[in-house]
Scaffold this motif. Structure first.
Motif, mmCIF file in Angstrom:
data_model
loop_
_atom_site.group_PDB
_atom_site.id
_atom_site.type_symbol
_atom_site.label_atom_id
_atom_site.label_comp_id
_atom_site.label_asym_id
_atom_site.label_seq_id
_atom_site.Cartn_x
_atom_site.Cartn_y
_atom_site.Cartn_z
ATOM 1 N N GLY A 183 46.569 37.806 59.348
ATOM 2 C CA GLY A 183 45.683 37.885 60.507
ATOM 3 C C GLY A 183 44.665 38.996 60.403
ATOM 4 N N ASN A 184 44.331 39.419 59.173
ATOM 5 C CA ASN A 184 43.368 40.495 58.966
ATOM 6 C C ASN A 184 42.027 39.957 58.466
ATOM 7 N N LEU A 185 40.938 40.377 59.089
ATOM 8 C CA LEU A 185 39.611 40.097 58.547
ATOM 9 C C LEU A 185 39.479 40.954 57.292
ATOM 10 N N MET A 186 39.299 40.303 56.123
ATOM 11 C CA MET A 186 39.394 41.092 54.897
ATOM 12 C C MET A 186 38.263 40.861 53.887
ATOM 13 N N MET A 187 37.378 39.894 54.127
ATOM 14 C CA MET A 187 36.275 39.699 53.179
ATOM 15 C C MET A 187 35.071 39.067 53.871
ATOM 16 N N ARG A 188 33.868 39.518 53.447
ATOM 17 C CA ARG A 188 32.612 38.950 53.944
ATOM 18 C C ARG A 188 31.791 38.527 52.740
ATOM 19 N N PHE A 189 31.284 37.292 52.774
ATOM 20 C CA PHE A 189 30.449 36.790 51.687
ATOM 21 C C PHE A 189 28.978 36.932 52.071
ATOM 22 N N PRO A 190 28.104 37.137 51.090
ATOM 23 C CA PRO A 190 26.691 37.401 51.395
ATOM 24 C C PRO A 190 25.957 36.183 51.943
ATOM 25 N N LYS A 191 24.782 36.455 52.485
ATOM 26 C CA LYS A 191 23.905 35.383 52.976
ATOM 27 C C LYS A 191 23.535 34.472 51.815
ATOM 28 N N ASP A 192 23.484 33.175 52.080
ATOM 29 C CA ASP A 192 23.165 32.182 51.050
ATOM 30 C C ASP A 192 24.053 32.377 49.823
ATOM 31 N N ALA A 193 25.348 32.493 50.074
ATOM 32 C CA ALA A 193 26.311 32.789 49.003
ATOM 33 C C ALA A 193 26.351 31.705 47.943
ATOM 34 N N ASP A 194 26.595 32.119 46.710
ATOM 35 C CA ASP A 194 26.755 31.209 45.575
ATOM 36 C C ASP A 194 28.152 30.589 45.669
ATOM 37 N N PRO A 195 28.269 29.287 45.910
ATOM 38 C CA PRO A 195 29.582 28.653 46.090
ATOM 39 C C PRO A 195 30.532 28.863 44.911
ATOM 40 N N ASN A 196 29.999 28.857 43.687
ATOM 41 C CA ASN A 196 30.857 29.035 42.513
ATOM 42 C C ASN A 196 31.489 30.425 42.490
ATOM 43 N N LYS A 197 30.723 31.436 42.905
ATOM 44 C CA LYS A 197 31.258 32.798 42.934
ATOM 45 C C LYS A 197 32.243 32.974 44.085
ATOM 46 N N VAL A 198 31.952 32.321 45.209
ATOM 47 C CA VAL A 198 32.881 32.366 46.338
ATOM 48 C C VAL A 198 34.195 31.697 45.942
ATOM 49 N N LYS A 199 34.101 30.566 45.246
ATOM 50 C CA LYS A 199 35.296 29.851 44.776
ATOM 51 C C LYS A 199 36.165 30.761 43.911
ATOM 52 N N LYS A 200 35.541 31.503 43.007
ATOM 53 C CA LYS A 200 36.309 32.397 42.131
ATOM 54 C C LYS A 200 37.021 33.474 42.937
ATOM 55 N N ASP A 201 36.341 34.018 43.947
ATOM 56 C CA ASP A 201 36.976 35.036 44.797
ATOM 57 C C ASP A 201 38.197 34.460 45.517
ATOM 58 N N ILE A 202 38.023 33.266 46.083
ATOM 59 C CA ILE A 202 39.130 32.651 46.820
ATOM 60 C C ILE A 202 40.296 32.344 45.882
ATOM 61 N N SER A 203 39.993 31.849 44.695
ATOM 62 C CA SER A 203 41.047 31.552 43.716
ATOM 63 C C SER A 203 41.810 32.815 43.348
ATOM 64 N N LYS A 204 41.092 33.924 43.190
ATOM 65 C CA LYS A 204 41.753 35.192 42.860
ATOM 66 C C LYS A 204 42.636 35.659 44.009
ATOM 67 N N LEU A 205 42.152 35.479 45.239
ATOM 68 C CA LEU A 205 42.938 35.868 46.403
ATOM 69 C C LEU A 205 44.245 35.084 46.467
ATOM 70 N N LEU A 206 44.159 33.779 46.241
ATOM 71 C CA LEU A 206 45.344 32.926 46.319
ATOM 72 C C LEU A 206 46.325 33.268 45.210
ATOM 73 N N ARG A 207 45.804 33.581 44.022
ATOM 74 C CA ARG A 207 46.697 33.946 42.899
ATOM 75 C C ARG A 207 47.349 35.305 43.139
ATOM 76 N N ALA A 208 46.606 36.229 43.752
ATOM 77 C CA ALA A 208 47.110 37.596 43.931
ATOM 78 C C ALA A 208 48.151 37.676 45.031
ATOM 79 N N SER A 209 48.225 36.651 45.871
ATOM 80 C CA SER A 209 49.116 36.712 47.030
ATOM 81 C C SER A 209 50.069 35.536 47.062
#
Length: 212
Positions: A183-209
């Motif tokens: 329940g923690n706000l923990m990441m903000r993605f930039p304006k007009d974010a690159d979906p491929n880079k966002v995908k990599k961040d999310i994948s890393k988050l899921l693997r790390a937890s």
């Protein structure tokens, strides 16, 4: 027979000592069950390897606890972001008229979830609507599966951080945000974010937890 008696608890043993023993056993069981969640949280938020890089901006969860937002479903039933605990939440903000940028983010959230493959069930999508304007029926059908909640815009904007480095005109509607399963706000993605880079961040988050 005497030795067998000595191995078991004595009838003369004080009751408070037996209670303490029971409490310690219970605490040990709780600690074992909670260990994976605690370890995941500690690893992600406390241990930050130098080699780890993020496209999105990591936020200190202690600075952004989820406040009351006056949130409700489209049919007026109370609904809180805290209700999503146990899941990762991709979050976007926009008015009910949902301009092209809003539609782009809705599409991105849907695709980002799908691109996680078997892990996608760990992710929920939420659109926080900042006004009372009616939503387009076709849009609602197209993004069925995205939870749509109306919120108090003043309360929302007082909570969500924007990217100060992107200029004075940057607003919360420009970003995608991520809430973790605690329940923690923990990441903000930039304006007009690159979906491929966002995908990599999310994948890393899921693997790390292991939580969520």
């Amino acid at each position: 027979m005497e030795k067998s008696k000595e191995l078991g608890p004595s009838k003369d043993q004080p009751k408070d000592q037996q209670r303490k023993s029971g409490r310690w056993k219970l605490l040990l069981v709780v600690a074992v069950c909670a260990a994976p969640m605690i370890a995941s949280y500690f690893t992600y938020y406390v241990i930050k390897p130098e080699s780890r890089t993020n496209y999105g901006t990591l936020l200190d969860p202690r600075e952004y606890p989820i406040p009351p937002l006056g949130s409700a479903t489209l049919d007026g039933k109370p609904a809180k972001l805290e209700d999503y605990k146990g899941k990762w939440v991709l979050l976007q903000v926009a008015g009910g008229d949902c301009d092209d940028a809003c539609k782009t983010r809705l599409f991105a959230m849907r695709q980002l979830r799908l691109m996680q493959g078997k892990e996608m069930e760990r992710i929920e999508r939420v659109w926080l609507i900042t006004d009372a304007k009616p939503l387009d029926t076709m849009l609602m059908r197209e993004y069925d599966g995205t939870d749509m909640l109306r919120v108090d815009p003043k309360l929302l904007k007082a909570w969500l951080p924007v990217d100060a480095g992107a200029g004075t005109g940057t607003v919360v509607e420009d970003h995608l945000y991520m809430i973790d399963p605690l329940g923690n706000l923990m990441m903000r993605f930039p304006k007009d974010a690159d979906p491929n880079k966002v995908k990599k961040d999310i994948s890393k988050l899921l693997r790390a937890s292991s939580i969520g």
